[in-house]
Design a protein around this motif. Structure first.
Motif, mmCIF file in Angstrom:
data_model
loop_
_atom_site.group_PDB
_atom_site.id
_atom_site.type_symbol
_atom_site.label_atom_id
_atom_site.label_comp_id
_atom_site.label_asym_id
_atom_site.label_seq_id
_atom_site.Cartn_x
_atom_site.Cartn_y
_atom_site.Cartn_z
ATOM 1 N N MET A 1 -12.433 2.070 -99.944
ATOM 2 C CA MET A 1 -11.642 2.190 -98.730
ATOM 3 C C MET A 1 -12.438 1.624 -97.553
ATOM 4 N N ASP A 2 -11.791 0.809 -96.743
ATOM 5 C CA ASP A 2 -12.434 0.223 -95.567
ATOM 6 C C ASP A 2 -12.508 1.237 -94.435
ATOM 7 N N ALA A 3 -13.600 1.174 -93.675
ATOM 8 C CA ALA A 3 -13.776 2.019 -92.494
ATOM 9 C C ALA A 3 -13.393 1.223 -91.260
ATOM 10 N N MET A 4 -13.126 1.907 -90.175
ATOM 11 C CA MET A 4 -12.756 1.255 -88.933
ATOM 12 C C MET A 4 -13.862 1.455 -87.901
ATOM 13 N N VAL A 5 -14.145 0.424 -87.131
ATOM 14 C CA VAL A 5 -15.111 0.484 -86.038
ATOM 15 C C VAL A 5 -14.325 0.374 -84.739
ATOM 16 N N THR A 6 -14.652 1.213 -83.770
ATOM 17 C CA THR A 6 -13.959 1.203 -82.491
ATOM 18 C C THR A 6 -14.932 0.826 -81.392
ATOM 19 N N GLY A 7 -14.500 -0.028 -80.513
ATOM 20 C CA GLY A 7 -15.315 -0.415 -79.363
ATOM 21 C C GLY A 7 -14.428 -0.506 -78.134
ATOM 22 N N ARG A 8 -15.013 -0.338 -76.973
ATOM 23 C CA ARG A 8 -14.252 -0.378 -75.724
ATOM 24 C C ARG A 8 -14.619 -1.625 -74.928
ATOM 25 N N MET A 9 -13.584 -2.271 -74.373
ATOM 26 C CA MET A 9 -13.760 -3.422 -73.492
ATOM 27 C C MET A 9 -12.478 -3.594 -72.700
ATOM 28 N N SER A 10 -12.536 -4.430 -71.698
ATOM 29 C CA SER A 10 -11.319 -4.657 -70.903
ATOM 30 C C SER A 10 -10.289 -5.410 -71.746
ATOM 31 N N GLN A 11 -9.038 -5.207 -71.416
ATOM 32 C CA GLN A 11 -7.947 -5.888 -72.122
ATOM 33 C C GLN A 11 -8.095 -7.400 -71.976
ATOM 34 N N ALA A 12 -8.492 -7.863 -70.783
ATOM 35 C CA ALA A 12 -8.651 -9.303 -70.540
ATOM 36 C C ALA A 12 -9.736 -9.889 -71.439
ATOM 37 N N LYS A 13 -10.861 -9.174 -71.564
ATOM 38 C CA LYS A 13 -11.945 -9.658 -72.423
ATOM 39 C C LYS A 13 -11.480 -9.725 -73.873
#
Length: 100
Positions: A1-13
């Motif tokens: 099963m694949d894991a998910m990585v979450t990161g935060r950035m601006s929508q424009a970026k």
């Protein structure tokens, strides 16, 4: 099963980054997987995490450039493009016929 990585950035970026990744023939998941592969295999980041490391590399690059021997430009080459200067130097060395 694949894991998910979450990161935060601006929508424009995110949008601009996804556009560039598409132009490069890849996507965010592939780029993140490549980053993780790099980090795992080298135990290092492919870019400098600290400003100090970047500054040290910049200082080393400046020192290397400053160490290059400076030569005087022969004024007859100053107005020539690379092709013309090469032809002139070959002619000077007797390696080029009169047709240049």
């Amino acid at each position: 099963m694949d894991a998910m990585v979450t990161g935060r950035m601006s929508q424009a970026k995110k949008e601009l980054g996804n556009q560039v990744l598409r132009e490069l023939g890849t996507n965010a998941s592939q780029a993140i997987n490549e980053l993780y592969d790099y980090v795992i295999s080298r135990r290092a980041l492919p870019f400098s995490a600290s400003g100090e490391a970047r500054e040290a590399r910049l200082r080393a690059a400046v020192a290397a450039v400053d160490a290059v021997t400076r030569v005087e430009l022969d004024e007859r080459f100053a107005a020539m493009d690379v092709r013309q200067a090469r032809a002139e130097r070959l002619a000077d060395a007797g390696l080029m016929g009169d047709g240049r």
